[in-house]
Design an enzyme around this catalytic site. Structure first.
Site, PDB file in Angstrom:
ATOM      1  N   GLU A 182       0.839  -1.202   0.000  1.00 40.16           N
ATOM      2  CA  GLU A 182       0.000   0.000   0.000  1.00 40.16           C
ATOM      3  C   GLU A 182       0.875   1.254   0.000  1.00 40.16           C
ATOM      4  O   GLU A 182       0.937   2.016   0.961  1.00 40.16           O
ATOM      5  CB  GLU A 182      -0.960  -0.084   1.198  1.00 40.16           C
ATOM      6  CG  GLU A 182      -1.886  -1.295   1.067  1.00 40.16           C
ATOM      7  CD  GLU A 182      -2.631  -1.676   2.346  1.00 40.16           C
ATOM      8  OE1 GLU A 182      -2.584  -0.921   3.337  1.00 40.16           O
ATOM      9  OE2 GLU A 182      -3.266  -2.755   2.349  1.00 40.16           O
ATOM     10  N   ARG A 237       1.843  -8.337   0.934  1.00 41.14           N
ATOM     11  CA  ARG A 237       1.031  -7.618   1.920  1.00 41.14           C
ATOM     12  C   ARG A 237       1.593  -7.694   3.350  1.00 41.14           C
ATOM     13  O   ARG A 237       1.580  -6.732   4.101  1.00 41.14           O
ATOM     14  CB  ARG A 237      -0.377  -8.237   1.896  1.00 41.14           C
ATOM     15  CG  ARG A 237      -1.294  -7.878   3.050  1.00 41.14           C
ATOM     16  CD  ARG A 237      -2.635  -8.580   2.860  1.00 41.14           C
ATOM     17  NE  ARG A 237      -3.478  -8.559   4.054  1.00 41.14           N
ATOM     18  CZ  ARG A 237      -4.429  -7.644   4.269  1.00 41.14           C
ATOM     19  NH1 ARG A 237      -4.614  -6.668   3.415  1.00 41.14           N
ATOM     20  NH2 ARG A 237      -5.183  -7.707   5.343  1.00 41.14           N
ATOM     21  N   ARG A 254      -3.755  -8.203  11.624  1.00 35.58           N
ATOM     22  CA  ARG A 254      -4.546  -9.237  12.306  1.00 35.58           C
ATOM     23  C   ARG A 254      -3.801  -9.722  13.552  1.00 35.58           C
ATOM     24  O   ARG A 254      -4.202 -10.680  14.181  1.00 35.58           O
ATOM     25  CB  ARG A 254      -4.779 -10.456  11.393  1.00 35.58           C
ATOM     26  CG  ARG A 254      -5.519 -10.148  10.102  1.00 35.58           C
ATOM     27  CD  ARG A 254      -6.964  -9.742  10.335  1.00 35.58           C
ATOM     28  NE  ARG A 254      -7.633  -9.509   9.054  1.00 35.58           N
ATOM     29  CZ  ARG A 254      -7.554  -8.364   8.361  1.00 35.58           C
ATOM     30  NH1 ARG A 254      -6.866  -7.342   8.850  1.00 35.58           N
ATOM     31  NH2 ARG A 254      -8.178  -8.242   7.205  1.00 35.58           N
ATOM     32  N   SER A 306      -4.393   1.489   2.028  1.00 29.88           N
ATOM     33  CA  SER A 306      -5.083   1.716   0.766  1.00 29.88           C
ATOM     34  C   SER A 306      -5.629   0.351   0.330  1.00 29.88           C
ATOM     35  O   SER A 306      -5.119  -0.669   0.788  1.00 29.88           O
ATOM     36  CB  SER A 306      -4.139   2.276  -0.300  1.00 29.88           C
ATOM     37  OG  SER A 306      -3.218   1.305  -0.741  1.00 29.88           O
ATOM     38  N   GLU A 379      -8.602   4.200   4.573  1.00 26.78           N
ATOM     39  CA  GLU A 379      -8.158   3.617   3.304  1.00 26.78           C
ATOM     40  C   GLU A 379      -8.083   4.750   2.293  1.00 26.78           C
ATOM     41  O   GLU A 379      -9.081   5.419   2.043  1.00 26.78           O
ATOM     42  CB  GLU A 379      -9.164   2.561   2.816  1.00 26.78           C
ATOM     43  CG  GLU A 379      -9.385   1.409   3.782  1.00 26.78           C
ATOM     44  CD  GLU A 379      -8.485   0.218   3.529  1.00 26.78           C
ATOM     45  OE1 GLU A 379      -7.629   0.278   2.608  1.00 26.78           O
ATOM     46  OE2 GLU A 379      -8.631  -0.778   4.257  1.00 26.78           O
TER      47      GLU A 379
HETATM   48  O1  0X9 Z   1      -8.129  -5.753   5.879  1.00 23.91           O
HETATM   49  C1  0X9 Z   1      -7.479  -4.851   6.375  1.00 23.91           C
HETATM   50  O2  0X9 Z   1      -6.580  -5.018   7.180  1.00 23.91           O
HETATM   51  C2  0X9 Z   1      -7.780  -3.411   5.977  1.00 23.91           C
HETATM   52  N1  0X9 Z   1      -7.955  -3.319   4.561  1.00 23.91           N
HETATM   53  S1  0X9 Z   1      -6.687  -3.535   3.557  1.00 23.91           S
HETATM   54  O3  0X9 Z   1      -7.176  -3.644   2.203  1.00 23.91           O
HETATM   55  N2  0X9 Z   1      -5.776  -2.238   3.577  1.00 23.91           N
HETATM   56  O4  0X9 Z   1      -5.951  -4.644   3.967  1.00 23.91           O
HETATM   57  C3  0X9 Z   1      -9.066  -2.937   6.602  1.00 23.91           C
HETATM   58  C4  0X9 Z   1      -9.211  -3.220   8.048  1.00 23.91           C
HETATM   59  C5  0X9 Z   1     -10.387  -2.482   8.588  1.00 23.91           C
HETATM   60  N3  0X9 Z   1     -11.026  -3.181   9.653  1.00 23.91           N
HETATM   61  C6  0X9 Z   1     -12.127  -3.961   9.441  1.00 23.91           C
HETATM   62  N4  0X9 Z   1     -12.706  -4.039   8.295  1.00 23.91           N
HETATM   63  N5  0X9 Z   1     -12.603  -4.644  10.454  1.00 23.91           N
HETATM   64 ZN    ZN Z   2      -3.972  -2.424   4.364  1.00 26.00          ZN
END
Ligand code: 0X9
Ligand code: ZN
Length: 759
Positions: A182, A237, A254, A306, A379
């Site tokens: 990103e 990623r 995560r 992003s 984002e």
């Molecule tokens: O999935 C992610 O970690 C984030 N999007 S990304 O495309 N940049 O990887 C968004 C995380 C936002 N939190 C939740 N949707 N719970």
């Molecule tokens: Zn991300």
């Protein structure tokens, strides 16, 4: 983009990554995507969906029976064709996109007259620029290495605040680049840093902010992953943890300790959302965790990612609202941030609760919120899948500019003990002759309101009239100013005193101005009958969703009702039938054009400061379906009956609601008797759902027929007007109280004289 929106199937599939490409875990080292295609595929059965999932990688946002977008190797594509699935090739070579990006970066590197923010930079370049920025502003900034990545690269933070004792200042924390691919994230964060540093001392707003607030900013959270995207795999990623068994990487977003291990995180080391072996198992998240916990003054946090243009607030681990009043605050303030961002370049960022995107347990902003910090995930650009992570370098500066305004607003929100804002926006033009109420929001953060006043300086009068702001519940206040004669103007500002004794002012310096105008509706087309609209234009190629005038049938993407109050039912709509699914009668495969009848926007001659405005209600929805946000609807205006067109707005705001817009005609074209509007709804090469509507087109004239001192309304300011004013004054008429302070006294006389002299 976020990996995949919450879909009905509950499938969470990684976007374009090495990890997702090889079926059996990540492909290591220079995995080339040469010849891999972005393909639109129609799956008829669950078995076919599974086959696609096995063969390729999802490139859209949903996977299921119906239309899907996948990246497929030539061999996989052959299998899909053999299976009899209907396909359309959207892009022939994903690697070509990556190669083109690199070529552009190299080309820019060779250019001399190019600023730092017109190109992307490596980890080493970013770190050295960070050091340089701090070295250039030693009174404001310092850089510290706050820890090391797994592969022992420095994780650096910059701290920025004005001179003086900063130990009690509230701290706003930003981090960029948890996710390696990103690239716009550290670029934007660096832009913000530079703006803060160069603005101090030259920009009063930035100076005032930095004298109250400290920013702590980590541009690159995941140095190893970032480096890897430059050297090996552009679409990597995670971090670079060796998980054993040939698989690499933990998804840092995560790995945080709030609800670690829950929904939307994977226990499979090959997955792109692999959560790691335990909460905070990774050095990168440990370093940021400890950095946050070490400073109890940290009050707000943004984690920059992003892409998709989203402003996300907690929680993101499950469908649980934050406790009040936080839930309302997050909701309202995120909308405000979206408006602020949109006001810079018209780019729309959708504000929503994280869980409404999809579940992502163990994400960063859930954790910061869990330790008492207001946490957001933003984002950044773009909002379409075909550009994705490879945002052209030309967009770094505009992205930085729009985000910087949000950064200032966040700083001010948390930096000041009390915050004044205008929920309905600033008054610019009020209706002549009728009292106007100004709504003011005063948020008590660490101070409370002792007194609050609206101060008005009527046109020519130097003295101020004060109106006390009355509390109308919660943080809402209002004050009403009396009706004013047409053409009069006033300056105004708000002053609040806290119980601490501190004074707060809106705007921080100077005053806002507004004027009183009468408003005439010249014409209204409520679309209940056809006023002479034209459907279709040369070059139109949409195959479905053609504009029509009807009473629409509601779907997830289109309105149930027109905009005109009952008994109105009709509007222009891109095929208003509901059909069997949201995508049945939406706009597909190209453009459908709707051109309005000729409107007369001639501005009246002889009036004082008159202008013509065009107003319409529009509906737009492009956030449903497998490839949302890929399209937009240009609205254009013509002054010559339709030969030449000028863009009024390019609609990408997914309000999924009627939105009334108004434009001053002369800001775009010359007003006159041959004005027309044109609406081009379009679906450009992706599987997105597009629905659009138009209703209630109005032409309005705002202005004054007479000068403010022409009390007799005979077109000239003369002695009769003096006597007319005297009558109003003597009879106690509100129009004789020119400074609106409720008493008829000498200051009103002087005000009259000033207006009289102006003519
Ligand atoms: O999935 C992610 O970690 C984030 N999007 S990304 O495309 N940049 O990887 C968004 C995380 C936002 N939190 C939740 N949707 N719970
Ligand atoms: Zn991300």
């Amino acid at each position: 983009m976020p990996i995949a929106r919450r879909s009905r199937l509950g499938v969470l599939v990684a976007l374009l990554t090495a990890g997702a490409l090889g079926q059996n875990g990540p492909v290591e080292h220079a995995a080339s995507l040469r010849g891999h295609k972005i393909v639109r595929v129609i799956a008829q059965t669950e078995a076919q969906v599974e086959m696609l999932d096995d063969l390729g990688l999802l490139y859209g946002e949903r996977m299921g029976i119906g239309e899907n977008e996948f990246v497929l190797s030539p061999e996989a594509l052959a299998r899909v064709i053999q299976e009899g699935m209907e396909i359309e090739i959207v892009h022939d070579d994903v690697q070509a996109l990556i190669d083109a990006e690199r070529a552009e970066i190299e080309r820019r590197r060779a250019l001399r007259d190019i600023t730092w923010f017109e190109n992307y930079h490596t980890y080493a370049e970013i770190m050295s620029y960070l050091n340089q920025l701090a070295a250039d502003h030693p009174a404001l900034a310092s850089v510290a290495t706050i820890g090391q990545s797994l592969q022992a690269r420095d994780i650096r933070a910059i701290e920025i605040t004005g001179p003086g004792d900063s130990s009690n200042r509230p701290v706003v924390f930003f981090n960029g680049l948890q996710h390696a691919r990103e690239w716009i994230s550290p670029a934007t964060v660096m832009f913000t840093i530079e703006q803060l540093l160069t603005g101090y001392g030259s920009d009063s707003r930035i100076t005032a902010l930095l004298d109250r607030v400290k920013f702590k900013i980590v541009p690159i959270t995941n140095p190893d992953g970032y480096e890897y995207t430059w050297t090996d795999q552009r679409l990597w990623r995670k971090n670079r943890r060796n998980n054993g068994g040939g698989s690499f990487g933990v998804d840092l977003n995560r790995n945080w300790g709030k609800e670690w291990g829950g929904d939307g995180s994977s226990g499979n080391p090959g997955s792109d959302t692999y959560r790691g072996t335990s909460a905070f198992s990774e050095p990168e998240t440990q370093v940021l965790r400890d950095y946050v916990l070490a400073d109890p003054n940290i009050i707000a946090h943004v984690d920059f990612h992003s892409y998709s243009q989203l402003i996300l607030w907690p929680w993101g681990y499950a469908d649980v609202p934050p406790p009040e009043p936080d839930r309302t605050f997050f909701d309202d303030f995120s909308v405000e941030l979206s408006n602020i961002i949109e006001s810079v370049h018209g780019t729309y960022y959708t504000p929503e609760q994280s869980i409404d995107l999809y579940a992502a347990a163990g994400n960063a902003s859930d954790w910061t919120y869990s330790v008492g910090v207001y946490g957001w995930t933003i984002e950044l650009r773009p909002n379409n899948d075909f550009v994705g992570f490879e945002l052209p370098p030309d967009e770094i500066i505009p992205t930085g500019e729009e985000i910087f305004q949000a950064v200032l607003a966040i700083g001010e929100q948390f930096g000041f003990p009390l915050r004044i804002s205008l929920p309905q926006g600033e008054l610019v033009s009020v209706d002549a002759g009728v009292p106007t109420t100004l709504d003011v929001n005063i948020q008590e953060i660490t101070d409370t309101v002792a007194s609050a006043e609206l101060k008005v300086r009527y046109d020519v009068i130097a003295s101020e009239t004060s109106y006390s702001l009355a509390s109308v519940g919660g943080s809402s206040y209002e004050a009403t100013i009396p009706g004013l004669g047409c053409g009069r103007s006033f300056g105004y500002h708000i002053e609040v005193t806290g119980t601490s004794g501190e004074a707060y002012r809106y705007p921080a310096t100077g005053e806002l101005t507004a004027d009183a105008r009468s408003l005439t509706v010249v014409s209204l087309d409520d679309v209940e009958t056809d006023a002479g609209w034209t459907v279709g234009a040369a070059g139109d190629d949409a195959t479905t969703g053609i504009w029509g005038r009807m009473d629409p049938q509601g779907t997830q993407a289109q309105p149930e009702n027109d905009h005109t109050p009952a008994p109105g039912t009709m509007c222009w709509i891109t095929d208003g039938r509901a059909g069997t699914g949201v995508g049945t009668y939406d706009v597909d495969n190209g453009t459908t054009t709707l051109t309005g009848p000729i409107l007369d926007t001639t501005e009246p001659a002889g009036w004082k400061s008159a202008g013509a405005w065009i107003e319409y209600a529009r509906w737009y929805s492009n956030d449903q379906g497998s490839a949302p946000n890929a399209d937009s609807m240009p609205v254009s205006i013509s002054s010559d009956g339709g030969s030449n067109w000028t863009t009024l707005e390019d609609v990408s705001e997914n309000a999924n609601d009627w939105v009334v817009k108004s434009f001053r005609v002369s800001d775009f074209v010359t007003p006159g008797s041959q004005t027309r509007l044109r609406f081009q709804a379009r679906d450009l090469g992706s599987g997105s759902i597009v629905e659009a509507g138009v209703d209630d087109v109005r032409v309005l004239i705002r202005g004054c027929q007479y000068a403010p001192a022409d009390f007799t309304r005979d077109g000239s300011v003369d002695g009769d007007d003096f006597f007319a004013f005297l009558d109003l004054f003597a009879s106690g008429d509100p129009l004789g109280d020119l400074n609106g302070d409720g008493v008829h006294d000498a200051t009103d006389f002087f005000a009259f004289l000033d207006l009289f002299i102006q003519g």
